[in-house]
Design an enzyme around this catalytic site. Structure first.
Site, PDB file in Angstrom:
ATOM      1  N   GLY A 162       0.820  -1.210   0.000  1.00  0.00           N
ATOM      2  CA  GLY A 162       0.000   0.000   0.000  1.00  0.00           C
ATOM      3  C   GLY A 162       0.852   1.258   0.000  1.00  0.00           C
ATOM      4  N   HIS A 208       4.399   2.076  -8.045  1.00  0.00           N
ATOM      5  CA  HIS A 208       3.420   0.966  -8.047  1.00  0.00           C
ATOM      6  C   HIS A 208       2.531   1.046  -9.282  1.00  0.00           C
ATOM      7  CE1 HIS A 208       4.047   1.430  -3.539  1.00  0.00           C
ATOM      8  NE2 HIS A 208       4.331   0.163  -3.748  1.00  0.00           N
ATOM      9  N   VAL A 236      10.955   3.840 -11.019  1.00  0.00           N
ATOM     10  CA  VAL A 236      10.368   5.138 -11.374  1.00  0.00           C
ATOM     11  C   VAL A 236      10.988   6.165 -10.429  1.00  0.00           C
ATOM     12  CG1 VAL A 236       8.238   6.486 -11.487  1.00  0.00           C
ATOM     13  CG2 VAL A 236       8.232   4.064 -12.166  1.00  0.00           C
ATOM     14  N   GLN A 268       8.044  -9.226   7.702  1.00  0.00           N
ATOM     15  CA  GLN A 268       9.265  -8.736   7.050  1.00  0.00           C
ATOM     16  C   GLN A 268       9.861  -7.513   7.747  1.00  0.00           C
ATOM     17  OE1 GLN A 268       7.001  -8.074   3.268  1.00  0.00           O
ATOM     18  NE2 GLN A 268       8.339  -6.312   3.035  1.00  0.00           N
ATOM     19  N   ASP A 303      13.555  -2.792  -5.508  1.00  0.00           N
ATOM     20  CA  ASP A 303      13.921  -3.792  -4.504  1.00  0.00           C
ATOM     21  C   ASP A 303      14.624  -4.939  -5.223  1.00  0.00           C
ATOM     22  OD1 ASP A 303      12.719  -2.560  -2.115  1.00  0.00           O
ATOM     23  OD2 ASP A 303      10.886  -2.782  -3.264  1.00  0.00           O
TER      24      ASP A 303
END
Ligand code: PAF
Length: 282
Positions: free
Chosen positions: A32, A38, A178, A62, A152
């Site tokens: 989110g 995203h 991005v 995590q 990532d």
């Protein structure tokens, strides 16, 4: 229209119906606090599939004990508005006790040796938690394709490795980083940066620029250039700077020639930022 689904049974039913009708399904797993990075993943998923499912789940497994799980930004209404605009079909937003009824799973995926270096060294157990939830989401949703962001990079490497090692029937797709206008990689954690820290944060992509400008020399020259770019910026503390072989994620030696991945992690005003860039050495 984006339909919000919160239960495992309903998302399985929606995906099952789509797949029986011969429609291709893509999953974009997120935590989110969605941003343009995203949305680029959603756009790629839209190109690859007929049904695009975006999961939003802040995965406690995590986060380390002293990390930002409690304050990680959560705004499902804003996420839904962005997903409507981006043309996602399903927002899968399970409550914590739907996906993790006992708070954590007892059985976990072990990320293996690459899970213990770089991000994994600074954040012990992080990648076991990531892979466990990603595998769970893949079982729950059952997509043809799963889409991740290259920001990532170590996560992408390990997801690919898990899919390969455990024969998970899904195609892993990656989308480029991005960036903001000044080069800072888009991240949900950028919203922790105040104006001063935001200016300092520019040193992170600048370190990659500096490294890349020495790619025709050697690894040591690249690392030194990147380190001095960061050292020149008050308030940016380097966690690690590494040059790895993208096929193995092992550090390359000084004589290495070919495609390499430069990774950087730094703390700026209490916020950890990571970034990376592919370069060609030699
Ligand atoms: O990249 C993320 O946002 C998370 O690590 C992921 C893949 C959604 C797993 O929780």
């Amino acid at each position: 229209m984006t339909t919000t689904i919160t239960t495992i049974a309903e998302v399985r039913a929606a995906v099952g119906a789509a797949r029986s009708a011969g429609r291709r399904v893509a999953l974009v797993p997120t935590m989110g606090a969605l941003h343009d990075g995203h949305l680029a993943l959603v756009a790629r998923a839209r190109e690859l599939a007929d049904l695009v499912v975006v999961s939003v789940f802040v995965n406690p497994m995590q986060f380390g004990p002293n990390e930002d799980f409690g304050r990680y930004p959560r705004d499902l209404d804003a996420d839904l508005a962005l997903l409507e605009h981006a043309g996602a079909d399903v927002l899968f937003a399970p409550a914590a006790d739907e996906l993790l009824p006992e708070g954590r799973t007892q059985v976990r995926v072990a990320a293996g040796p690459v899970g213990d270096v770089l991000e994994g060294r600074v954040r012990p157990g992080h990648f076991d938690g990531v892979l466990t939830i990603v595998l769970k989401l893949l079982h729950v949703v059952g997509p043809d394709t799963v889409v991740f962001g290259q920001k990532d990079a170590q996560q992408v490497f390990l997801v690919r490795r898990m899919v390969h090692d455990l024969d998970v029937p899904v195609v892993v797709e990656t989308v480029d980083i991005v960036r903001e206008e000044d080069g800072l990689a888009r991240s949900s954690r950028n919203r922790y940066l105040d104006a001063a820290a935001r200016r300092v944060a520019r040193a992170v992509p600048a370190a990659l620029d500096a490294a890349e400008s020495f790619a025709d020399r050697d690894v040591d020259a690249m690392v030194a250039a990147a380190q001095s770019a960061l050292a020149g910026e008050d308030g940016a503390d380097l966690d690690y700077l590494a040059v790895v072989d993208p096929a193995t994620f092992r550090a390359v030696d000084d004589g290495y020639r070919g495609r390499a991945l430069v990774l950087v992690a730094a703390r700026v005003g209490g916020t950890r930022l990571i970034d990376n860039r592919f370069v060609h050495l030699g």
